[in-house]
Design an enzyme around this catalytic site. Structure first.
Site, PDB file in Angstrom:
ATOM      1  N   THR A 165       0.992  -1.318   0.040  1.00 42.99           N
ATOM      2  CA  THR A 165       0.004  -0.048   0.124  1.00 42.99           C
ATOM      3  C   THR A 165       1.004   1.195   0.060  1.00 42.99           C
ATOM      4  O   THR A 165       0.519   2.291  -0.725  1.00 42.99           O
ATOM      5  CB  THR A 165      -0.968   0.089   1.297  1.00 42.99           C
ATOM      6  N   THR A 176       1.960  -4.308   4.516  1.00 42.29           N
ATOM      7  CA  THR A 176       1.933  -4.638   5.878  1.00 42.29           C
ATOM      8  C   THR A 176       1.487  -6.009   6.050  1.00 42.29           C
ATOM      9  O   THR A 176       1.938  -6.266   7.520  1.00 42.29           O
ATOM     10  CB  THR A 176       0.848  -3.504   6.604  1.00 42.29           C
ATOM     11  N   ASP A 177       0.859  -6.560   5.264  1.00 48.50           N
ATOM     12  CA  ASP A 177       0.313  -8.072   5.557  1.00 48.50           C
ATOM     13  C   ASP A 177       1.214  -9.041   6.352  1.00 48.50           C
ATOM     14  O   ASP A 177       0.953  -9.655   7.410  1.00 48.50           O
ATOM     15  CB  ASP A 177      -0.421  -8.557   4.448  1.00 48.50           C
ATOM     16  N   LYS A 186       1.477  -7.473  13.113  1.00 46.56           N
ATOM     17  CA  LYS A 186       0.388  -6.783  12.896  1.00 46.56           C
ATOM     18  C   LYS A 186      -0.935  -7.284  13.764  1.00 46.56           C
ATOM     19  O   LYS A 186      -1.278  -8.343  13.550  1.00 46.56           O
ATOM     20  CB  LYS A 186       0.213  -6.904  11.411  1.00 46.56           C
TER      21      LYS A 186
END
EC number: 6.3.5.-
Lengths: 472, 472
Positions: free
Chosen positions: A135, A212-213, A291
């Site tokens: 992203t 970020t996943d 996360k």
């Protein structure tokens, strides 16, 4: 188990502008990424032309203003679009050149560590910015609009020209992958690139922009593959695409640059929002971060400790308990890179009703390691014991982590834990299961013998075991 | 996939006292659980004889004092042990009798809901306390010392005689199982027992003492199996065994009793410490709670919301946003119990390097449902797509949750999510993966047809989906 790294999805067409909007771009001979003045009936706007949001009407041109905000300008109100500075829009990286580049390279063996040489000087840090996708690297959320054309680090940099106030940034495109598609092959490629940069190029730090996943898996992978790095290597992601007013991309990037500029510490880190404001960026240790929220900007949390550092404007507050042996000067000579990863590791999350007979599948498969994500202090149901014993006898290594996420596996407290220990299940202390999977892949991948393998898994390499840390 | 409920491990020998300590118990004709006065050279102590800590020297007798604290009394200092009140030590439940028990039973159909009848009165609540095992039910941490003899609810009650100040407690032993061994058969047995009590006995509330490892799975199971319960059913655990000075057992129990006494709401709840002090007990919704720490007393956290209620001494503060339709009077007529659970559900946690070919195993196995614990907003790598498609074509239901724990699965934001949706993967909003597994087992177990099954999984039954809740 074939995996590919797809380097071919980098498409530079303006396809997300179509019909009406594309017509007006053509008319004024401008395109995506152009810095322009748009004159309308009512006002003039200065900014960079961004891809259209997928959900936006075709009647708008999206402009990124200097303020960082974007506006949609109605086509029918546009009188003129004037391209302002064509040079800045070339496809090449647009980093300012660093005056130090004119110095003789390799004048001594420590030249790569410029930080130590410029105490008191105002020189900005020289930073390699490696883009891997995600992203943060999208001007628009590229996964909604097929905007694969503007994903390189150089374009990220051009979207945030203000970054040049903080450092000399050398952007580089490595791959363009959603982070859920990142696999051990990507980790190896990334680690190899960083290793080469550390050994042969002269950066004060490296920033990796990443989806970020799975950023915490990759930060773990780099932490094991690259030990005793002499400079800070900081992974940065974004929970909002970089063109959105609410984007956290810019503040995370600036936080990472500030950290690289000011810190005396080296290592693998993750820089993300510490809370929901833009004011404080947390710098986490690469092996002790996770996360923990699907969408919040402060989704990343350090496990069982405060972050390594908190960056608030130009102030950096360090967590003094986490600094052992991470001073740059001490370790630059010991830098090692072992960048292979095995895929013979399985992560198995236990749950009530889990059928122990499922474990028998592993007798027929090629896995060398099972990371059990058990309950509480490190438990699975007693009906699993006989088959776990069979697996261990068959030479499969079985390690225990906890699905609680926070806290430490302790298998000596209860019968269940002690029984599992007796079977040969190996507890992994307060290593997260995500980090444990990565560590096992790394330790196996670098051809460790069985005895060494278990010893390495149980021993702290890169702060992945931190029982000494205070809980927060 | 055979599972057993072991009801035979309830052993009443004093084996953890041996040699010297057992001799002195024999000499004065007392045993574990006896309420005694111990006279030593220096002082007299009143209390209940507890099992010896495994790590304690054999030279001590452990006594639980009225204050709740335990002391070890050196044998060689003991002059006399006087059994104080043999009647209180019988093996039968020792609850005070409730004056209401003399009233004619079933005088009307609402008699079970005594709460509404005694507004303004000082009557204490009448509570069924069902013991299932776990740390809370151990006077000593029974898993370290083989203390399986003192685990029933009645003995728990006798260890905390102060509980009688808060309610009329009817203790009952259901089973004695470490919670990592709890399986869907236990859930069914427990739900059946509670259902029977609700329909035929007249309690103001039910407390289930439970091991913490899988308490959130069991609270989910009860939430689905027993819908529209007319009274509060509260699961209570303990992170420290009940005989330890630091035990949270007593405060969690008292919190649950206070909640039952004062609340107008019914449902399935979990009562545990809200923070590290003993002052505030959090009451969580059974489907929206998770054990997030291996050892801390405030290990249990509500997901994506504040707890249903916070209990601080006699004050109860409710989270007003969570109270829709949970008033007791409104729903007592709609109580349903569907207590079957299927075991054809697999929970699969995705990780980078996960080999998509592993999924092919499910074509040969008997699972009807896979709960994928994906990354971020609900993603797995694209190389899984073809095999997921095969599984779905073969009639296996594939649902998506997130390993982030907090936040909501949203599969319309990115390509990956949309591709998975197109394959037929079904997102489960902000249901935790633990709750999703239990819900699927329950929905399958009660013979739902395929269409109904998917509809039920996607529809909120028991607050397991709470997208409308504010984030905290």
């Amino acid at each position: 188990m074939t995996r590919n790294i797809d380097l071919d999805s980098h498409d530079s067409s303006d396809k997300n502008y179509s019909r009406n909007s594309q017509k007006i771009l053509n008319k004024f001979n401008v395109s995506l990424g152009y810095e322009v003045k748009i004159v309308t009936k009512k006002a003039e706007f200065f900014g960079i032309i961004l891809p259209r949001y997928e959900t936006f009407s075709d009647k708008y041109i999206v402009l990124k203003l200097k303020s960082g905000y974007n506006i949609g300008i109605e086509i029918e109100n546009i009188i003129e679009i004037i391209s302002k500075n064509v040079d800045q829009l070339s496809k090449k990286p647009i980093a300012k050149s660093d005056p130090r580049d004119n110095a003789t390279a390799n004048d001594d063996n420590n030249s790569r560590n410029l930080f130590d040489k410029r105490n008191g000087s105002k020189l900005l840090p020289k930073i390699l910015l490696i883009s891997t996708g995600g992203t943060i690297a999208s001007k628009i959320d590229y996964r909604t609009g097929g905007v694969t054309s503007l994903l390189s680090a150089s374009e990220l940099y051009s979207a945030f020209p203000e970054l040049s106030d903080y450092g000399y940034i050398y952007p580089e495109f490595l791959f363009n992958e959603y982070s859920e598609n990142m696999n051990p092959n990507h980790w190896s490629a990334l680690a190899d690139r960083i290793s080469f940069a550390i050994r042969n190029e002269h950066y004060d730090g490296i920033i990796v922009s990443h989806g970020t996943d799975t950023m915490h898996y990759t930060s773990s992978a780099l932490s094991f593959a690259l030990q005793n790095v002499p400079i800070p290597v900081v992974l940065v992601g974004s929970q909002r695409s970089s063109d959105r007013p609410s984007s956290d991309a810019f503040s995370n990037l600036v936080g990472a640059i500030r950290f690289i500029k000011d810190t005396k510490h080296s290592g693998i880190f993750v820089c993300m929002h510490h809370n929901t404001s833009d004011e404080v960026i947390a710098c986490h240790l690469g092996t002790r971060v996770r996360k923990n929220h699907t969408s919040k900007r402060d989704a990343f949390k350090s496990l069982d400790a405060m972050p390594f550092a908190l960056i608030e404007n130009s102030d950096i507050t360090y967590n003094k308990l986490l600094h052992n042996g991470m001073e740059r000067a001490n370790i630059s000579k010991n830098f090692t890179s072992k960048t292979a990863f095995s895929d013979k590791v399985f992560l198995l999350k236990f749950y009530p009703g889990f059928s122990s007979s499922f474990l028998e599948n592993f007798l027929q498969m090629d896995y060398k390691v099972i990371i059990l994500e058990g309950t509480g202090l490190g438990h699975v149901s007693k009906d699993c014991f006989p088959i776990l014993e069979k697996l261990i006898e068959a030479g499969i290594f079985v390690f225990m982590t906890s699905q609680c996420i926070f806290g430490t596996v302790r298998m000596t407290v209860y019968d269940t834990g002690r029984d599992l220990l007796a079977l040969g299940v190996i507890p992994l202390s307060n290593m997260s299961s995500e980090t444990a999977v990565v560590k096992a892949m790394w330790a196996l991948g670098n051809n460790t013998g069985a005895e060494d393998f278990v010893r390495i898994m149980k021993t702290d390499c890169s702060s992945e075991i931190s029982n000494m840390l205070p809980l927060v």
